[in-house]
Enzyme design. Structure first.
Site, mmCIF file in Angstrom:
data_model
loop_
_atom_site.group_PDB
_atom_site.id
_atom_site.type_symbol
_atom_site.label_atom_id
_atom_site.label_comp_id
_atom_site.label_asym_id
_atom_site.label_seq_id
_atom_site.Cartn_x
_atom_site.Cartn_y
_atom_site.Cartn_z
ATOM 1 C CG ASN A 4 -6.491 -0.350 1.058
ATOM 2 O OD1 ASN A 4 -5.763 0.008 0.136
ATOM 3 N ND2 ASN A 4 -6.021 -0.771 2.208
ATOM 4 C CG HIS A 10 -3.015 3.825 1.687
ATOM 5 N ND1 HIS A 10 -3.543 3.336 0.511
ATOM 6 C CD2 HIS A 10 -3.058 2.802 2.578
ATOM 7 C CE1 HIS A 10 -3.882 2.075 0.696
ATOM 8 N NE2 HIS A 10 -3.612 1.731 1.938
ATOM 9 C CB CYS A 59 -0.947 0.014 1.192
ATOM 10 S SG CYS A 59 -2.135 -1.342 1.153
HETATM 11 N N1 ACO Z 1 -18.568 -7.746 9.013
HETATM 12 C C1 ACO Z 1 -19.066 -7.981 10.221
HETATM 13 N N2 ACO Z 1 -18.285 -8.288 11.271
HETATM 14 C C2 ACO Z 1 -16.954 -8.343 11.068
HETATM 15 C C3 ACO Z 1 -16.377 -8.121 9.812
HETATM 16 C C4 ACO Z 1 -17.247 -7.802 8.753
HETATM 17 N N3 ACO Z 1 -16.799 -7.536 7.514
HETATM 18 N N4 ACO Z 1 -15.049 -8.252 9.915
HETATM 19 C C5 ACO Z 1 -14.789 -8.567 11.195
HETATM 20 N N5 ACO Z 1 -15.939 -8.622 11.889
HETATM 21 C C6 ACO Z 1 -16.123 -8.930 13.310
HETATM 22 C C7 ACO Z 1 -14.998 -9.747 13.895
HETATM 23 O O1 ACO Z 1 -15.233 -11.131 13.645
HETATM 24 C C8 ACO Z 1 -15.115 -9.414 15.365
HETATM 25 O O2 ACO Z 1 -16.162 -10.179 15.907
HETATM 26 P P1 ACO Z 1 -16.049 -10.763 17.426
HETATM 27 O O3 ACO Z 1 -15.965 -9.547 18.297
HETATM 28 O O4 ACO Z 1 -17.322 -11.521 17.544
HETATM 29 O O5 ACO Z 1 -14.827 -11.585 17.424
HETATM 30 C C9 ACO Z 1 -15.568 -7.959 15.363
HETATM 31 O O6 ACO Z 1 -16.087 -7.702 14.043
HETATM 32 C C10 ACO Z 1 -14.450 -6.967 15.677
HETATM 33 O O7 ACO Z 1 -13.291 -7.337 14.905
HETATM 34 P P2 ACO Z 1 -11.992 -6.467 14.909
HETATM 35 O O8 ACO Z 1 -11.025 -7.055 13.938
HETATM 36 O O9 ACO Z 1 -11.520 -6.225 16.306
HETATM 37 O O10 ACO Z 1 -12.587 -5.107 14.323
HETATM 38 P P3 ACO Z 1 -11.902 -3.716 14.169
HETATM 39 O O11 ACO Z 1 -12.650 -2.682 14.874
HETATM 40 O O12 ACO Z 1 -10.424 -3.783 14.417
HETATM 41 O O13 ACO Z 1 -12.117 -3.427 12.612
HETATM 42 C C11 ACO Z 1 -10.837 -3.511 10.591
HETATM 43 C C12 ACO Z 1 -11.569 -4.309 11.658
HETATM 44 C C13 ACO Z 1 -11.846 -2.665 9.856
HETATM 45 C C14 ACO Z 1 -10.154 -4.483 9.638
HETATM 46 C C15 ACO Z 1 -9.792 -2.601 11.254
HETATM 47 O O14 ACO Z 1 -9.006 -3.326 12.147
HETATM 48 C C16 ACO Z 1 -8.923 -1.912 10.271
HETATM 49 O O15 ACO Z 1 -9.358 -1.159 9.444
HETATM 50 N N6 ACO Z 1 -7.607 -2.110 10.346
HETATM 51 C C17 ACO Z 1 -6.683 -1.483 9.455
HETATM 52 C C18 ACO Z 1 -6.292 -2.478 8.478
HETATM 53 C C19 ACO Z 1 -6.207 -1.949 7.101
HETATM 54 O O16 ACO Z 1 -6.803 -0.979 6.713
HETATM 55 N N7 ACO Z 1 -5.439 -2.660 6.327
HETATM 56 C C20 ACO Z 1 -5.284 -2.386 4.961
HETATM 57 C C21 ACO Z 1 -3.917 -2.626 4.517
HETATM 58 S S1 ACO Z 1 -2.799 -1.680 5.459
HETATM 59 C C22 ACO Z 1 -3.233 -0.190 5.166
HETATM 60 O O17 ACO Z 1 -3.677 0.048 4.065
HETATM 61 C C23 ACO Z 1 -3.091 0.819 6.194
#
Ligand code: ACO
Length: 323
Positions: free
Chosen positions: A280, A250, A114
Site C-alpha cells: 500500500n 487504491h 490514501c
Molecule cells: N503477522 C502475523 N499475525 C498478525 C499480523 C502479522 N503481520 N498482524 C496481525 N496479526 C494477528 C493479530 O495479532 C491477531 O492475532 P490474535 O487473533 O491472536 O489476536 C490476528 O492476526 C488477526 O488480527 P486481525 O487484525 O483481526 O486480522 P485481519 O484479518 O483483520 O487482518 C489486516 C489484518 C490485514 C490489517 C486487515 O484488517 C486489513 O487489511 N484491513 C484494512 C486496513 C488497510 O488496508 N489499511 C490501509 C490504509 S486504509 C486503506 O488503504 C484502505
C-alpha cells in the site's frame, strides 16, 4: 466555452530497495504465509536513507511529462497528494515545482492520505474546467516507511514507498471528444478519524508520530464506501459500471479489491492489482497502478477507467476517466 480535462501523460517511480515478506519476518513476529493470505502483499519498495517524497515525486513527474510530450514550461498547476511531506512546510509540491523548472501558476500539497490522488485529480479537474489553469501535474507521492512503527506487525507489513503522476490538460469538449475526466466523487467522514491516524503532528505533539490503525474496522468501511463511491461516480457520469474497461483501485489489500469486485459483480480480470509487488503506497498507489496498466498494454487510449480509494479521515472517492 465548456472545458474538459484529459489525461495526456502518466509516469511512476519506485525506490530501488525491495523489502520482501521473508526479510520482514526476520524483524517482526510475522510470516510470508500470513501476509500473503491476509493482504496479498509479497514485497514493497522502501526509500533509501536521504531519499525523500519529493525525489520520488520528481522522478514520476519527469516520466509523466515525457509520456505527455510536454515540457515543464507548459505546466501551470501542481497538486501533490501526500501524507508524508519532506517537511511540515513549505509544501513538497513547491520543491517539486522548483526542481522541474516550472515557473508558472501554483503548486500545493493536498492531504487526504490514501485517497489523496483521487482528491487531487478532482481538485485539478475543477481548476482546469474553470479555465484557471491549462496543464496540471497531479502527483501522488509517499514515503510511508518513515511513518511506520516497525515493531507493530499489524501495520508495518502493509505499506511501501513510491510515486505516480499524471499530466492533465484542459481541452474544449470538441477537442476532447469522448476522452477526459467524466466525473469525480469525494467524501470525508471525520467521525471515523480514530480508525486510522498518525499519533503525532506539529500542533498536537511537536513530533511526526507513527501510524495507528484499527485494521478490521477500516476493512469493513473500505468495501462499503469504495463500492458506493464507484457507483456514485458512474451515476454522475451517466455510465453503466458494466461499460468500464479497467478498474484501478487504491492498492490497500487484495481482499478489499476482491470484496469490492464481488459486491459489484466485476470481472476480476478487469481489476488492476499491483498490491503484491508494491504494497500500500497510499496516495501513490492509484497512479502507480494506472501507469503499470498503460505500460503493459492493458489500458489504452479510449478505454474507460474507474479509479477509487479510501484512506485516513476517513476519506474516500472515485474518478471516472476515458483515457
Ligand atoms: N503477522 C502475523 N499475525 C498478525 C499480523 C502479522 N503481520 N498482524 C496481525 N496479526 C494477528 C493479530 O495479532 C491477531 O492475532 P490474535 O487473533 O491472536 O489476536 C490476528 O492476526 C488477526 O488480527 P486481525 O487484525 O483481526 O486480522 P485481519 O484479518 O483483520 O487482518 C489486516 C489484518 C490485514 C490489517 C486487515 O484488517 C486489513 O487489511 N484491513 C484494512 C486496513 C488497510 O488496508 N489499511 C490501509 C490504509 S486504509 C486503506 O488503504 C484502505
Amino acid at each position: 466555452m465548456e472545458l474538459r480535462s484529459i489525461i495526456c501523460g502518466v509516469g511512476s517511480h519506485l525506490p530501488v530497495r525491495v523489502l520482501t515478506n521473508a526479510e520482514l519476518s526476520r524483524k517482526v513476529d510475522t510470516s510470508d504465509e500470513w501476509i500473503v493470505a491476509r493482504t496479498g502483499i509479497r514485497q514493497r519498495h522502501v526509500a533509501a536513507e536521504g531519499e525523500l517524497t519529493s525525489d520520488l515525486a520528481i522522478q514520476a513527474a519527469v516520466k509523466a511529462l515525457a509520456s505527455a510530450g510536454c515540457a515543464a514550461a507548459d505546466i501551470d498547476l501542481i497538486v501533490l497528494a501526500t501524507a508524508t511531506p519532506d517537511l511540515t512546510f513549505p509544501a513538497t509540491a513547491a520543491r517539486v515545482q522548483a526542481a522541474l523548472g516550472v515557473t508558472k501558476g501554483a503548486a500545493f500539497d493536498l492531504q487526504a492520505v490514501c485517497s489523496g490522488f483521487i482528491f487531487a485529480l478532482a481538485t485539478a479537474d475543477n481548476f482546469l474546467a474553470r479555465g484557471q489553469a491549462k496543464r496540471a501535474l497531479v502527483i501522488g507521492a509517499e514515503t510511508f516507511s518513515r511513518l511506520l512503527d516497525w515493531e507493530d506487525r499489524s501495520t508495518c507489513v502493509l505499506f511501501g514507498d513510491g510515486a505516480g503522476a499524471v499530466v492533465l490538460e484542459a481541452r474544449t469538449k470538441a477537442e476532447a471528444g469522448a476522452r477526459g475526466v467524466i466525473s469525480t466523487f469525494v467524501r470525508t467522514d471525520g467521525k471515523l478519524h480514530d480508525l486510522l491516524y498518525v499519533d503525532g503532528g506539529p500542533s498536537q505533539t511537536q513530533s511526526v508520530g507513527k501510524l495507528r490503525m484499527v485494521g478490521n474496522a477500516v476493512f469493513r468501511h473500505a468495501v462499503e464506501h469504495i463500492s458506493g463511491a464507484m457507483l456514485e461516480a458512474c451515476a454522475r457520469g451517466g455510465v453503466d459500471i458494466a461499460d468500464v474497461d479497467w478498474f484501478v483501485p487504491h492498492q490497500a489489500n487484495q481482499r478489499i479489491l476482491d470484496g469490492v469486485a464481488r459486491k459489484l459483480g466485476i470481472d476480476a480480470g478487469k481489476v488492476i492489482s499491483t498490491v503484491a509487488l508494491h504494497g500500500n503506497t497510499s496516495a501513490a498507489s492509484v497512479p502507480l497502478a494506472l501507469d503499470v496498466a498503460i505500460r503493459d498494454g492493458r489500458a489504452k487510449k479510449g478505454d474507460m477507467v474507474l479509479m477509487e480509494a479510501l484512506g485516513g479521515g476517513l476519506t474516500w472517492g472515485a474518478a471516472l476517466v476515458r483515457l
